[in-house]
Enzyme design. Sequence first.
Site, PDB file in Angstrom:
ATOM      1  N   ASP A  95       0.813  -1.216   0.000  1.00 45.49           N
ATOM      2  CA  ASP A  95       0.000   0.000   0.000  1.00 45.49           C
ATOM      3  C   ASP A  95       0.845   1.264   0.000  1.00 45.49           C
ATOM      4  OD1 ASP A  95      -2.389  -1.239  -0.018  1.00 45.49           O
ATOM      5  OD2 ASP A  95      -2.791  -1.001   2.118  1.00 45.49           O
TER       6      ASP A  95
ATOM      7  N   LYS B  55      -3.870   3.489  -2.606  1.00 45.79           N
ATOM      8  CA  LYS B  55      -5.255   3.948  -2.593  1.00 45.79           C
ATOM      9  C   LYS B  55      -5.263   4.908  -1.434  1.00 45.79           C
ATOM     10  CE  LYS B  55      -7.864   0.423  -1.838  1.00 45.79           C
ATOM     11  NZ  LYS B  55      -8.121   0.624  -0.429  1.00 45.79           N
TER      12      LYS B  55
ATOM     13  N   MET C 276      -7.356   9.162   9.665  1.00 49.04           N
ATOM     14  CA  MET C 276      -7.993   9.689   8.451  1.00 49.04           C
ATOM     15  C   MET C 276      -8.896  10.880   8.776  1.00 49.04           C
ATOM     16  SD  MET C 276      -8.783   6.081   6.526  1.00 49.04           S
ATOM     17  CE  MET C 276      -9.133   5.104   7.971  1.00 49.04           C
TER      18      MET C 276
HETATM   19  N1  SAH Z   1      -3.656   0.169   9.221  1.00 47.92           N
HETATM   20  C1  SAH Z   1      -3.104   1.486   9.495  1.00 47.92           C
HETATM   21  C2  SAH Z   1      -4.147   2.566   9.281  1.00 47.92           C
HETATM   22  C3  SAH Z   1      -4.610   2.664   7.849  1.00 47.92           C
HETATM   23  S1  SAH Z   1      -5.741   3.957   7.601  1.00 47.92           S
HETATM   24  C4  SAH Z   1      -2.541   1.523  10.906  1.00 47.92           C
HETATM   25  O1  SAH Z   1      -2.789   0.589  11.695  1.00 47.92           O
HETATM   26  O2  SAH Z   1      -1.814   2.453  11.231  1.00 47.92           O
HETATM   27  C5  SAH Z   1      -4.686   5.247   7.048  1.00 47.92           C
HETATM   28  C6  SAH Z   1      -4.539   6.289   8.135  1.00 47.92           C
HETATM   29  O3  SAH Z   1      -3.629   5.830   9.122  1.00 47.92           O
HETATM   30  C7  SAH Z   1      -3.957   7.597   7.677  1.00 47.92           C
HETATM   31  O4  SAH Z   1      -4.928   8.417   7.071  1.00 47.92           O
HETATM   32  C8  SAH Z   1      -3.483   8.172   8.991  1.00 47.92           C
HETATM   33  O5  SAH Z   1      -4.571   8.630   9.758  1.00 47.92           O
HETATM   34  C9  SAH Z   1      -2.943   6.931   9.663  1.00 47.92           C
HETATM   35  N2  SAH Z   1      -1.509   6.742   9.436  1.00 47.92           N
HETATM   36  C10 SAH Z   1      -0.905   5.659   8.929  1.00 47.92           C
HETATM   37  N3  SAH Z   1       0.445   5.808   8.919  1.00 47.92           N
HETATM   38  C11 SAH Z   1       0.683   7.029   9.451  1.00 47.92           C
HETATM   39  C12 SAH Z   1       1.857   7.778   9.735  1.00 47.92           C
HETATM   40  N4  SAH Z   1       3.076   7.303   9.466  1.00 47.92           N
HETATM   41  N5  SAH Z   1       1.717   8.985  10.298  1.00 47.92           N
HETATM   42  C13 SAH Z   1       0.510   9.494  10.596  1.00 47.92           C
HETATM   43  N6  SAH Z   1      -0.628   8.844  10.344  1.00 47.92           N
HETATM   44  C14 SAH Z   1      -0.556   7.629   9.786  1.00 47.92           C
END
Ligand code: SAH
Length: 284
Positions: A50, A72, A187
Amino acid sequence: MNDTNPLPPNDWPELQAGWVWLCGAGPGDPGLLTLHALNALRQADVIIYDALVDSRIMDWARSDAELIYAGKRGGKPSAKQRDISLHLVELAKAGKRVLRLKGGDPFVFGRGGEEAQTLVQHGIPVRIIPGISAGIGGLAYAGIPVTHRDVNQSVTFVTGHDQSGQTPSSLNWRAISEGSQVLVIYMGMKHVERITGELLAAGRPANEPVAVVTQATTPDQRVLETTLGTITQDLEAAGMAPPAIICVGRSVEMRQVLDWQSMMAGEAPRNLDPLGRGRPAEAS
Ligand code: SAH
């Protein structure tokens, strides 16, 4: 890739032909990858990854692995989700050793549950490898403990969009506001004004501390400390863009003593007792 084996001796599971391993890659810093994830990267024939998987992690794939980007972003309607799941099915049926690599933890707002379900429905064997979720590890890199005894006995993880890209209509903001001392919003950038408006309308104070952490755990990490009442204009002024974790609650104040990255860079803590307890932190 460096083909020497970086894994410590252990009975590491074999990624077999026809299997899909659904794996979290953590929030960014490659050091936050699990050893199971590294073991998977070492073996996979095909890796579907991803947008939020850090490119440095992909450098650990086998040099002859096929890398497929399934990016995405931005909570758009996910026409492609079904295609991704079916692509995984096809690859597994073709006898590949398939690694599905997702940012953070695959089961936290990552549609990992849907992908795994499709695989199982098609008779494909799966292994799930959890990862460090941005809402926990990303905040830790900003010096914010997601729970702290003096602040919260609960924490609520919230998504800022639903499948249609809108603020989830199924959420009861009043109940969330009243029921949880600390909120961790994934998000949330697109609808930040609407979300903070809901929280204020539900009675959270305008001066409640909020932190926004973008690109957490990467070299581009940025942290904004603000409040519920000022977040929208402060974000605009700071020009910060997703991906971001938004944390609402007093645990944000702990950053004044726990901003360890600034301390590593030689700065002194701003306040040794931000919650004003006036006693050694460990005294019960
Ligand atoms: N599965 C992921 C979340 C996916 S949804 C997890 O467990 O972290 C995608 C959202 O995750 C982004 O819009 C943001 O809100 C957050 N996110 C993921 N990686 C990030 C990062 N390095 N820094 C800040 N927010 C992050």
